[in-house]
Design a protein around this motif. Structure first.
Motif, PDB file in Angstrom:
ATOM      1  N   VAL A  86       0.881  -1.162   0.000  1.00  0.00           N
ATOM      2  CA  VAL A  86       0.000   0.000   0.000  1.00  0.00           C
ATOM      3  C   VAL A  86       0.919   1.212   0.000  1.00  0.00           C
ATOM      4  CG1 VAL A  86      -1.732   1.307   1.263  1.00  0.00           C
ATOM      5  CG2 VAL A  86      -1.860  -1.173   1.200  1.00  0.00           C
ATOM      6  N   VAL A  87       0.721   2.108  -0.973  1.00  0.00           N
ATOM      7  CA  VAL A  87       1.606   3.245  -1.157  1.00  0.00           C
ATOM      8  C   VAL A  87       0.774   4.523  -1.149  1.00  0.00           C
ATOM      9  CG1 VAL A  87       3.315   4.294  -2.699  1.00  0.00           C
ATOM     10  CG2 VAL A  87       3.151   1.823  -2.545  1.00  0.00           C
ATOM     11  N   VAL A  88       1.259   5.531  -0.420  1.00  0.00           N
ATOM     12  CA  VAL A  88       0.631   6.855  -0.435  1.00  0.00           C
ATOM     13  C   VAL A  88       1.505   7.750  -1.302  1.00  0.00           C
ATOM     14  CG1 VAL A  88      -0.131   8.820   0.922  1.00  0.00           C
ATOM     15  CG2 VAL A  88      -0.330   6.504   1.862  1.00  0.00           C
ATOM     16  N   VAL A  89       0.911   8.303  -2.360  1.00  0.00           N
ATOM     17  CA  VAL A  89       1.640   9.108  -3.330  1.00  0.00           C
ATOM     18  C   VAL A  89       1.030  10.501  -3.358  1.00  0.00           C
ATOM     19  CG1 VAL A  89       2.258   9.300  -5.768  1.00  0.00           C
ATOM     20  CG2 VAL A  89       2.115   7.066  -4.719  1.00  0.00           C
ATOM     21  N   GLU A  90       1.891  11.536  -3.387  1.00  0.00           N
ATOM     22  CA  GLU A  90       1.413  12.912  -3.477  1.00  0.00           C
ATOM     23  C   GLU A  90       1.576  13.406  -4.903  1.00  0.00           C
ATOM     24  OE1 GLU A  90       2.653  17.366  -1.996  1.00  0.00           O
ATOM     25  OE2 GLU A  90       3.238  15.668  -0.774  1.00  0.00           O
ATOM     26  N   ILE A  91       0.460  13.888  -5.465  1.00  0.00           N
ATOM     27  CA  ILE A  91       0.469  14.513  -6.786  1.00  0.00           C
ATOM     28  C   ILE A  91      -0.246  15.839  -6.632  1.00  0.00           C
ATOM     29  CG2 ILE A  91      -0.279  14.333  -9.176  1.00  0.00           C
ATOM     30  CD1 ILE A  91      -0.205  11.314  -8.865  1.00  0.00           C
ATOM     31  N   ASP A  92       0.427  16.924  -6.919  1.00  0.00           N
ATOM     32  CA  ASP A  92      -0.075  18.281  -6.687  1.00  0.00           C
ATOM     33  C   ASP A  92      -0.339  18.436  -5.196  1.00  0.00           C
ATOM     34  OD1 ASP A  92      -0.106  20.437  -8.268  1.00  0.00           O
ATOM     35  OD2 ASP A  92      -2.006  20.005  -9.269  1.00  0.00           O
ATOM     36  N   ASN A  93      -1.550  18.702  -4.758  1.00  0.00           N
ATOM     37  CA  ASN A  93      -1.884  18.758  -3.335  1.00  0.00           C
ATOM     38  C   ASN A  93      -2.859  17.651  -2.980  1.00  0.00           C
ATOM     39  OD1 ASN A  93      -0.274  20.835  -2.399  1.00  0.00           O
ATOM     40  ND2 ASN A  93      -1.698  22.395  -3.157  1.00  0.00           N
ATOM     41  N   THR A  94      -2.771  16.541  -3.688  1.00  0.00           N
ATOM     42  CA  THR A  94      -3.667  15.412  -3.470  1.00  0.00           C
ATOM     43  C   THR A  94      -2.829  14.182  -3.131  1.00  0.00           C
ATOM     44  OG1 THR A  94      -5.155  16.327  -5.121  1.00  0.00           O
ATOM     45  CG2 THR A  94      -5.494  14.037  -4.519  1.00  0.00           C
ATOM     46  N   TRP A  95      -3.308  13.453  -2.135  1.00  0.00           N
ATOM     47  CA  TRP A  95      -2.673  12.194  -1.782  1.00  0.00           C
ATOM     48  C   TRP A  95      -3.528  11.055  -2.330  1.00  0.00           C
ATOM     49  CZ3 TRP A  95      -0.630  12.114   3.933  1.00  0.00           C
ATOM     50  CH2 TRP A  95       0.403  13.037   4.059  1.00  0.00           C
ATOM     51  N   LEU A  96      -2.876  10.132  -3.014  1.00  0.00           N
ATOM     52  CA  LEU A  96      -3.552   8.940  -3.520  1.00  0.00           C
ATOM     53  C   LEU A  96      -3.055   7.736  -2.734  1.00  0.00           C
ATOM     54  CD1 LEU A  96      -3.230   9.498  -7.376  1.00  0.00           C
ATOM     55  CD2 LEU A  96      -5.211   9.952  -5.934  1.00  0.00           C
ATOM     56  N   VAL A  97      -3.980   6.936  -2.245  1.00  0.00           N
ATOM     57  CA  VAL A  97      -3.636   5.679  -1.584  1.00  0.00           C
ATOM     58  C   VAL A  97      -3.786   4.598  -2.643  1.00  0.00           C
ATOM     59  CG1 VAL A  97      -4.150   4.111   0.297  1.00  0.00           C
ATOM     60  CG2 VAL A  97      -4.505   6.570   0.609  1.00  0.00           C
ATOM     61  N   LEU A  98      -2.666   3.951  -2.961  1.00  0.00           N
ATOM     62  CA  LEU A  98      -2.640   2.979  -4.057  1.00  0.00           C
ATOM     63  C   LEU A  98      -2.319   1.594  -3.531  1.00  0.00           C
ATOM     64  CD1 LEU A  98      -0.486   5.035  -6.598  1.00  0.00           C
ATOM     65  CD2 LEU A  98      -2.980   4.918  -6.478  1.00  0.00           C
TER      66      LEU A  98
END
Length: 143
Positions: A86-98
């Motif tokens: 499970v990876v938390v990635v930041e793109i712009d000002n949004t965090w995606l839990v993948l």
């Protein structure tokens, strides 16, 4: 004539008394032998195995921090199975839990980036008090 050159007579007799052979003499073994070469190659192989093992451990347990390059930053990662993460990635000002598995990436959740760092919310008051006292004592010495 022998009376005129006594030194010549002495020089001619020295080789006759010289020790010409050592019957028990054994020459030293060669430095480059099969045993020495095998020992050297075994040591080299052992060092290479240690280096490969250390690299595998660092890669397997993610002990080498990933560098943030460009727009995408990996905030956190955790293994949940043999090959699933499970990876938390930041793109712009949004965090995606993948959810990441071999050959597959699924979006599990979307979050707004928190205003403060997630690790800074869990501070120790005793550590803060000690840090304040240490800063005061340092400033007293320099004043």
């Amino acid at each position: 004539m022998l009376n005129r050159y006594p030194a010549l007579l002495l020089l001619l007799s020295f080789p006759a008394f010289a020790d010409t052979g050592k019957p028990n003499y054994v020459p030293p073994p060669s430095v480059i032998s099969t045993d020495n070469m095998l020992q050297m190659m075994g040591g080299l192989l052992l060092v290479l195995i240690i280096i490969a093992g250390a690299a595998w451990v660092l890669k397997r347990f993610s002990l080498i921090p990933a560098t943030a390059a460009g727009v995408i930053k990996v905030i956190a990662a955790s293994g949940v199975g043999q090959r699933e993460r499970v990876v938390v990635v930041e793109i712009d000002n949004t965090w995606l839990v993948l959810g990441v598995a071999p050959g597959r990436v699924n979006k599990l959740h979307t979050l707004q980036k928190p205003s403060e760092n997630p690790g800074s919310a869990q501070t120790n008051p005793a550590a803060d008090a000690f840090a304040d006292q240490l800063n005061q004592s340092i400033h007293k010495e320099h004043a």
